[in-house]
Design an enzyme around this catalytic site. Structure first.
Site, PDB file in Angstrom:
ATOM      1  N   HIS A  60       0.959  -0.976  -0.393  1.00  0.00           N
ATOM      2  CA  HIS A  60       0.187  -0.111  -0.049  1.00  0.00           C
ATOM      3  C   HIS A  60       0.576   1.585  -0.072  1.00  0.00           C
ATOM      4  O   HIS A  60       1.791   1.222   0.636  1.00  0.00           O
ATOM      5  CB  HIS A  60      -1.450  -0.493   1.025  1.00  0.00           C
ATOM      6  N   ASP A 163       5.832   2.093   7.166  1.00  0.00           N
ATOM      7  CA  ASP A 163       4.130   1.689   6.474  1.00  0.00           C
ATOM      8  C   ASP A 163       3.744   1.941   6.071  1.00  0.00           C
ATOM      9  O   ASP A 163       3.618   3.203   6.673  1.00  0.00           O
ATOM     10  CB  ASP A 163       3.899   1.187   8.372  1.00  0.00           C
ATOM     11  N   GLU A 193      -5.263   1.184   2.283  1.00  0.00           N
ATOM     12  CA  GLU A 193      -4.858   0.455   3.096  1.00  0.00           C
ATOM     13  C   GLU A 193      -5.619   0.671   4.180  1.00  0.00           C
ATOM     14  O   GLU A 193      -6.204  -0.024   4.982  1.00  0.00           O
ATOM     15  CB  GLU A 193      -4.166  -0.673   2.735  1.00  0.00           C
ATOM     16  N   GLU A 194      -4.892   1.653   4.738  1.00  0.00           N
ATOM     17  CA  GLU A 194      -4.556   2.164   6.822  1.00  0.00           C
ATOM     18  C   GLU A 194      -6.629   2.626   6.436  1.00  0.00           C
ATOM     19  O   GLU A 194      -7.293   3.139   7.915  1.00  0.00           O
ATOM     20  CB  GLU A 194      -4.265   3.477   6.574  1.00  0.00           C
ATOM     21  N   ASP A 216       3.939  -6.219   3.884  1.00  0.00           N
ATOM     22  CA  ASP A 216       3.778  -4.936   4.288  1.00  0.00           C
ATOM     23  C   ASP A 216       4.662  -5.242   6.127  1.00  0.00           C
ATOM     24  O   ASP A 216       4.672  -6.121   5.718  1.00  0.00           O
ATOM     25  CB  ASP A 216       2.060  -5.321   4.849  1.00  0.00           C
ATOM     26  N   HIS A 302       3.346   3.468  12.415  1.00  0.00           N
ATOM     27  CA  HIS A 302       2.554   4.178  13.116  1.00  0.00           C
ATOM     28  C   HIS A 302       3.047   5.138  13.519  1.00  0.00           C
ATOM     29  O   HIS A 302       2.411   6.031  14.211  1.00  0.00           O
ATOM     30  CB  HIS A 302       0.871   3.850  13.457  1.00  0.00           C
TER      31      HIS A 302
HETATM   32 CO    CO Z   1      -0.413   0.699   8.598  1.00  0.00          CO
HETATM   33 ZN    ZN Z   2       0.445  -1.074   6.232  1.00  0.00          ZN
END
Ligand code: CO
Ligand code: ZN
Length: 328
Positions: A60, A163, A193-194, A216, A302
């Protein structure tokens, strides 16, 4: 690998606003594949034609961030999250809007206890004199990402947006070193994606692959007093067993294991008890798609200081390259 990761992590790409990162990836891969297109919701799809099986690879492009929701008379901006953003990770950080405006993230100091901290008790200070002044730079609905320099310390890379720009880097590397194979390969750089694996859903429907492998990041269990988890940074790419969105398909798992063994690279198993990932949407598409994932061990997911081991990235690329060339 580090230069590519640094380039990708430095680009803006909060979920729903992937235009810039998509352009950068597109220019990076142009000339290496038979076809490149962008689908109606923004996924970037690069195709290497073939007569064999259709294999979809996904990483992503989007990153978590925040969205301006309200600007007060003094020019302070209230915000909500785009994807999962911890109030504790955000506190004291800088965020950057798409137009380059940077703000400091702070909180209402009267808060009696830190455990009551919520995003709704926080604000962004972009140095505006008042609301009107703030609106010259930031409008309601504008998104911003964390600011976090990309550096390498020993084998570890520290940055925001690893990420999943580290997954994008792995896909790009494999695409550039395209292995000899009859399989038809779809390199998909997904959006949103998130927010719930949204781009993966539509791209898989369009492609209807015979198999899918995503790349990922995943959590690790190798930091002081952290939750128990088998995955370690530097322990090799992790083969997904499950997360909350999928039980990896046995055939994909086996292909990944056998390929890693033949290559003689270290690998580990990922059992992730929280969070989902793109294959969660892909495997439920159409009549079903056997799906799995190579997961990059990543600390502090994150946050602006996400940390991965560069050897895990290199080995993830080797592993993916071997898998997609397999006779099926
Ligand atoms: Co993420
Ligand atoms: Zn991710």
């Amino acid at each position: 690998m580090f230069d590519l990761v640094k380039k990708l992590t430095g680009i803006f790409g909060v979920s729903g606003n992937e235009e810039e990162i998509r352009e950068v990836i597109k220019s990076e891969i142009t000339g290496y594949v038979d076809d490149i297109y962008v689908d109606p919701i923004g996924n970037l799809i690069a195709v290497k034609k073939g007569t064999g099986k259709k294999i979809m690879l996904a990483a992503h492009m989007d990153e978590i961030g925040i969205m301006a929701t309200f600007i007060d008379d003094d020019g302070f901006i209230r915000f909500s999250n785009v994807g999962w953003v911890s109030q504790y990770y955000a506190l004291g950080q800088r965020v950057k809007f798409k137009n380059g405006a940077v703000g400091a993230v702070f909180y209402e100091e009267k808060l009696d206890e830190m455990k009551n901290l919520k995003l709704s008790k926080m604000y962004i200070d972009i140095g505006a004199k008042n609301r009107e002044d703030a609106e010259k730079k930031v409008r309601i609905g504008d998104t911003a990402c964390f600011v976090g320099d990309t550096v390498q310390e020993g084998d570890m890379i520290i940055s925001k947006a690893l990420d999943d720009r580290s997954g994008c880097a792995v896909l790009i590397k494999v695409l550039k070193e395209m292995p000899e194979t009859e399989n038809e390969l779809y390199f998909v750089f997904t959006v949103q994606e998130e927010l719930g694996l949204r781009g993966a859903k539509t791209s898989a429907y369009r492609i209807m692959p015979d198999m899918a492998i995503a790349v990922d990041v995943t959590d690790t269990g190798d930091t002081p007093e952290c939750e128990l988890m088998e995955v370690k940074c530097g322990g090799g790419p992790a083969i997904k067993i499950k997360d909350r969105s999928i039980m990896a398909h046995p055939d994909v798992k086996r292909l990944l294991e056998e390929s890693a063994r033949e290559l003689g690279i270290p690998y580990q198993y990922e059992v992730l008890e929280k969070g989902g990932s793109d294959p969660g949407a892909i495997h439920l598409t159409g009549g079903g798609v056997p799906s799995g994932a190579i997961s990059i061990p990543c600390r502090y997911i994150h946050s602006p200081v996400e940390t991965v081991n560069i050897n895990d990235l290199e080995n993830a690329a080797k592993l993916l390259k071997k898998c997609i060339a397999a006779k099926m």
